[in-house]
Design an enzyme around this catalytic site. Sequence first.
Site, PDB file in Angstrom:
ATOM      1  N   SER A 143      10.835 -27.888 -69.671  1.00 21.40           N
ATOM      2  CA  SER A 143       9.690 -28.253 -68.843  1.00 21.40           C
ATOM      3  C   SER A 143       9.191 -27.036 -68.087  1.00 21.40           C
ATOM      4  O   SER A 143       9.974 -26.147 -67.723  1.00 21.40           O
ATOM      5  CB  SER A 143      10.100 -29.336 -67.833  1.00 21.40           C
ATOM      6  N   TYR A 156      15.430 -31.874 -61.031  1.00 20.72           N
ATOM      7  CA  TYR A 156      14.825 -31.714 -62.355  1.00 20.72           C
ATOM      8  C   TYR A 156      14.551 -30.243 -62.663  1.00 20.72           C
ATOM      9  O   TYR A 156      14.897 -29.738 -63.737  1.00 20.72           O
ATOM     10  CB  TYR A 156      13.535 -32.533 -62.429  1.00 20.72           C
TER      11      TYR A 156
END
Length: 233
Positions: A143, A156
């Site tokens: 990501s 995250y």
Amino acid sequence: MTDLDGRIALVTGASRGIGATLARAFAAAGAHVILTARTVGGLEEVDDDIRAAGGTASLVEMDLRDGPAIDRLGARIHERWSRLDILVANAGILGTLTPLPHQDPAEWDEVVAVNLTANLRLIRSLDPLLRMSDAPRAIFVSSGAARICRPYWGAYAVTKAALDAMVRVYAAENERSALRINIVNPGATRTGMRAAAFPGEDPMSLKTPEALVPLFLELASTASTRHGELIDA
């Protein structure tokens, strides 16, 4: 015939979103796809789609937080096929978006377990099987959060940054092998995770998971020479 005819491909997080889309696409290209996820109902829906289109798949209900289950997965693949040609390590969880001082330690551990440790366990379990392939390919889904480091995205972002580093080390260790290893940042894509992270965003303004298919098919191809890249889709 296609480039993936007869290939054995494993896709984690295959019950929905990007994983489900890639599983359908790989099966349509001729691969036998091993679908893994925690949600058996979602896996069955993807399997139905694959079979309706003339493809083949095997379903494995599995929680990636269960390290021994990942080890058993490698053993089961070896018993049935004796090799693995393609790994798509797609599964991940967002966790709660919160300031780091408010981060719940138990949830932190869960995000680390799914986004990072599970991928190490996959590497440990599946690397010997990949080496039995004539053209092994491993693709890890990361990501942009790993580099942007937005406020409140602590768990995250940290796990995806660590994943990037781990996979690049793995790639560096395989410069002289046939195993081609790459990382893909899908970017803003119309998925459930994206909707949870950006609830006010118009999903129709985002690309669909189908837009990622050509890149993943290229990286999975026996003809691909790309290796050790972090690719922004």
